[in-house]
Write a protein that holds these residues in place. Structure first.
Motif, PDB file in Angstrom:
ATOM      1  N   GLY A  18      12.230   0.867   2.911  1.00 51.42           N
ATOM      2  CA  GLY A  18      10.922   1.514   2.960  1.00 51.42           C
ATOM      3  C   GLY A  18      11.012   3.010   3.157  1.00 51.42           C
ATOM      4  N   ASN A  21       8.566   5.636   5.241  1.00 47.27           N
ATOM      5  CA  ASN A  21       7.370   4.839   5.481  1.00 47.27           C
ATOM      6  C   ASN A  21       7.611   3.669   6.419  1.00 47.27           C
ATOM      7  N   THR A  27       4.163  -3.536   6.474  1.00 49.77           N
ATOM      8  CA  THR A  27       4.156  -4.080   5.114  1.00 49.77           C
ATOM      9  C   THR A  27       4.629  -5.529   5.047  1.00 49.77           C
ATOM     10  N   TYR A  70       9.597  -6.836  -0.438  1.00 46.19           N
ATOM     11  CA  TYR A  70       9.100  -5.661  -1.155  1.00 46.19           C
ATOM     12  C   TYR A  70       8.608  -4.586  -0.201  1.00 46.19           C
ATOM     13  N   ARG A  71       8.310  -3.405  -0.756  1.00 50.28           N
ATOM     14  CA  ARG A  71       7.887  -2.275   0.075  1.00 50.28           C
ATOM     15  C   ARG A  71       6.390  -2.193   0.295  1.00 50.28           C
ATOM     16  N   THR A  72       5.632  -3.007  -0.442  1.00 48.17           N
ATOM     17  CA  THR A  72       4.181  -2.951  -0.262  1.00 48.17           C
ATOM     18  C   THR A  72       3.652  -4.253   0.316  1.00 48.17           C
ATOM     19  N   ARG A  73       2.563  -4.128   1.042  1.00 50.23           N
ATOM     20  CA  ARG A  73       1.922  -5.282   1.675  1.00 50.23           C
ATOM     21  C   ARG A  73       1.441  -6.277   0.616  1.00 50.23           C
ATOM     22  N   GLU A  74       0.868  -5.763  -0.473  1.00 45.75           N
ATOM     23  CA  GLU A  74       0.312  -6.620  -1.521  1.00 45.75           C
ATOM     24  C   GLU A  74       1.408  -7.459  -2.193  1.00 45.75           C
ATOM     25  N   GLN A  75       2.536  -6.817  -2.508  1.00 42.15           N
ATOM     26  CA  GLN A  75       3.632  -7.549  -3.144  1.00 42.15           C
ATOM     27  C   GLN A  75       4.193  -8.613  -2.205  1.00 42.15           C
TER      28      GLN A  75
END
Length: 129
Positions: A18, A21, A27, A70-75
């Protein structure tokens, strides 16, 4: 297949990649699904799901899936959902019935021959003491 209202999401700081971030944004996703009270699943599917889940299920029957690939919450949230769907797919298929078979003549003879050889080895040790 599953009512989205039965899924509970918790977000926390990810141990994975990350960059700058990683210490600021939560995340990683922890998906909780209460298998025992789910109205979306049949009883036999629930039993198979509990067996398949192994150590991902609590004593109270809550399935926990953690996703921080992954680096995003959504993914990560989508990853957790897809892993739950894969587990449900496996649990929804009833296991194949085992058809009883008899051992072949060759396999029986091999087993008995191995037992005879082992017996000879042990009999040979009797006089060595």
């Amino acid at each position: 297949m599953i009512d989205p209202r039965e899924l509970e999401f918790e977000y926390y700081k990810s141990p994975g990649p990350g960059g700058q971030n990683v210490n600021k944004v939560s995340t990683a996703v922890r998906l909780r699904f209460d298998v025992r009270i789910s109205a979306s699943l049949a009883d036999d599917v629930k039993e198979r799901l509990i067996r398949l889940a192994g150590n991902r299920i609590t004593i109270d029957g809550i399935l926990i899936i953690e996703a921080h690939r992954y680096r995003t919450r959504e993914q990560n949230q989508q990853d957790a959902i897809s892993r739950l769907e894969a587990l449900l797919e496996r649990a929804s298929r009833p296991p194949k019935k085992r058809r009883a078979t008899r051992p072949t003549r060759t396999s029986v003879e091999k087993r008995l021959e191995a037992k005879r050889r082992r017996s000879q080895v042990k009999r040979g040790r009797a006089g060595e003491e």
